[in-house]
Design an enzyme around this catalytic site. Structure first.
Site, short mmCIF file in Angstrom:
data_model
loop_
_atom_site.label_atom_id
_atom_site.label_comp_id
_atom_site.label_asym_id
_atom_site.label_seq_id
_atom_site.Cartn_x
_atom_site.Cartn_y
_atom_site.Cartn_z
N LYS A 178 23.01 -91.42 -33.82
CA LYS A 178 22.53 -92.39 -34.78
C LYS A 178 21.05 -92.12 -35.12
O LYS A 178 20.37 -91.35 -34.41
CB LYS A 178 22.76 -93.80 -34.21
N TYR A 238 32.81 -98.50 -40.29
CA TYR A 238 32.74 -99.70 -39.44
C TYR A 238 33.54 -100.87 -40.02
O TYR A 238 33.17 -102.03 -39.81
CB TYR A 238 31.28 -100.11 -39.25
N ASN A 260 21.81 -98.21 -30.23
CA ASN A 260 22.36 -97.63 -28.99
C ASN A 260 22.64 -96.12 -29.08
O ASN A 260 23.45 -95.59 -28.33
CB ASN A 260 23.61 -98.40 -28.57
N HIS A 293 27.63 -92.88 -31.32
CA HIS A 293 28.97 -93.38 -31.62
C HIS A 293 29.98 -92.35 -31.14
O HIS A 293 29.72 -91.15 -31.25
CB HIS A 293 29.14 -93.57 -33.14
N GLU A 321 38.27 -91.01 -38.58
CA GLU A 321 36.82 -90.78 -38.69
C GLU A 321 36.50 -89.31 -38.98
O GLU A 321 35.56 -89.01 -39.71
CB GLU A 321 36.13 -91.25 -37.40
O1 CDP Z 1 30.04 -98.08 -30.50
P1 CDP Z 1 31.12 -98.74 -29.67
O2 CDP Z 1 32.50 -98.29 -30.02
O3 CDP Z 1 30.82 -98.65 -28.20
O4 CDP Z 1 31.04 -100.32 -29.97
P2 CDP Z 1 31.75 -101.23 -31.08
O5 CDP Z 1 32.17 -102.49 -30.42
O6 CDP Z 1 32.79 -100.46 -31.84
O7 CDP Z 1 30.54 -101.60 -32.07
C1 CDP Z 1 30.08 -100.70 -33.03
C2 CDP Z 1 28.57 -100.75 -33.04
O8 CDP Z 1 28.16 -102.03 -33.48
C3 CDP Z 1 27.91 -100.58 -31.68
O9 CDP Z 1 27.80 -99.22 -31.29
C4 CDP Z 1 26.57 -101.25 -31.90
O10 CDP Z 1 25.66 -100.38 -32.58
C5 CDP Z 1 26.95 -102.41 -32.82
N1 CDP Z 1 27.18 -103.69 -32.09
C6 CDP Z 1 26.18 -104.65 -32.07
O11 CDP Z 1 25.12 -104.44 -32.68
N2 CDP Z 1 26.37 -105.82 -31.41
C7 CDP Z 1 27.51 -106.07 -30.75
N3 CDP Z 1 27.68 -107.23 -30.10
C8 CDP Z 1 28.54 -105.11 -30.75
C9 CDP Z 1 28.34 -103.91 -31.42
MG MG Z 2 33.62 -98.59 -31.74
#
Ligand code: CDP
Ligand code: MG
Length: 135
Positions: free
Chosen positions: A10, A50, A113, A116, A127
């Site tokens: 990212k 997303y 974070n 991805h 994707e």
């Molecule tokens: O990236 P990952 O698959 O681990 O998490 P996700 O649940 O698919 O969420 C996608 C992205 O949204 C995360 O990597 C975070 O950058 C963001 N996110 C967030 O800002 N706050 C949350 N409570 C959950 C996700």
């Molecule tokens: Mg995810």
């Protein structure tokens, strides 16, 4: 099983100069780069990427973050690459991201974070097509 997965470094990973450090983590676990490029992602691409998060409280902040600078899109291949890349990344919830993972070692916020990785075979297929339509 030999799999391919999509990883994104990212924009904060690029800005903080962590690209080499992050790529090293996947290489250490014997994943192999099949394709890599730098992308300035636009709203349409990111909304599609997303789409499951549309309507969530963090959605707008997430898309603004992902548009805040160039990111790196990578296709990794290896044994169990999909699960492996997610273990290497660490937990989404930053309070649960363990030391030794990318997020555990370098991120301090659940939104910002660094990385991805596709979460299933279906997501990976979708994707990879979305980010590498030319392949
Ligand atoms: O990236 P990952 O698959 O681990 O998490 P996700 O649940 O698919 O969420 C996608 C992205 O949204 C995360 O990597 C975070 O950058 C963001 N996110 C967030 O800002 N706050 C949350 N409570 C959950 C996700
Ligand atoms: Mg995810």
């Amino acid at each position: 099983m030999l799999e391919k997965t999509l990883v994104i470094i990212k924009p904060d990973g690029v800005k903080r100069g962590l690209v080499g450090e992050i790529i090293k983590r996947y290489e250490q676990k014997q994943l192999v780069i099949k394709s890599i490029k730098i992308v300035n992602a636009d709203y349409t691409l990111l909304r599609e990427h997303y789409y499951e998060h549309i309507g969530k409280s963090y959605f707008n902040e997430l898309l603004n973050y992902m548009m805040s600078g160039p990111l790196i899109a990578i296709i990794w291949e290896g044994e169990n690459a999909i699960k492996l890349a997610r273990y290497i990344n660490g937990d989404t919830n930053i309070e649960k991201a363990m030391p030794g993972t990318i997020r555990g070692d370098f991120a301090s916020n659940t939104t910002y974070n660094l990385v991805h990785a596709s979460d299933s075979a279906e997501s990976a297929e979708r994707e990879l097509k979305l980010w590498f339509p030319e392949l």
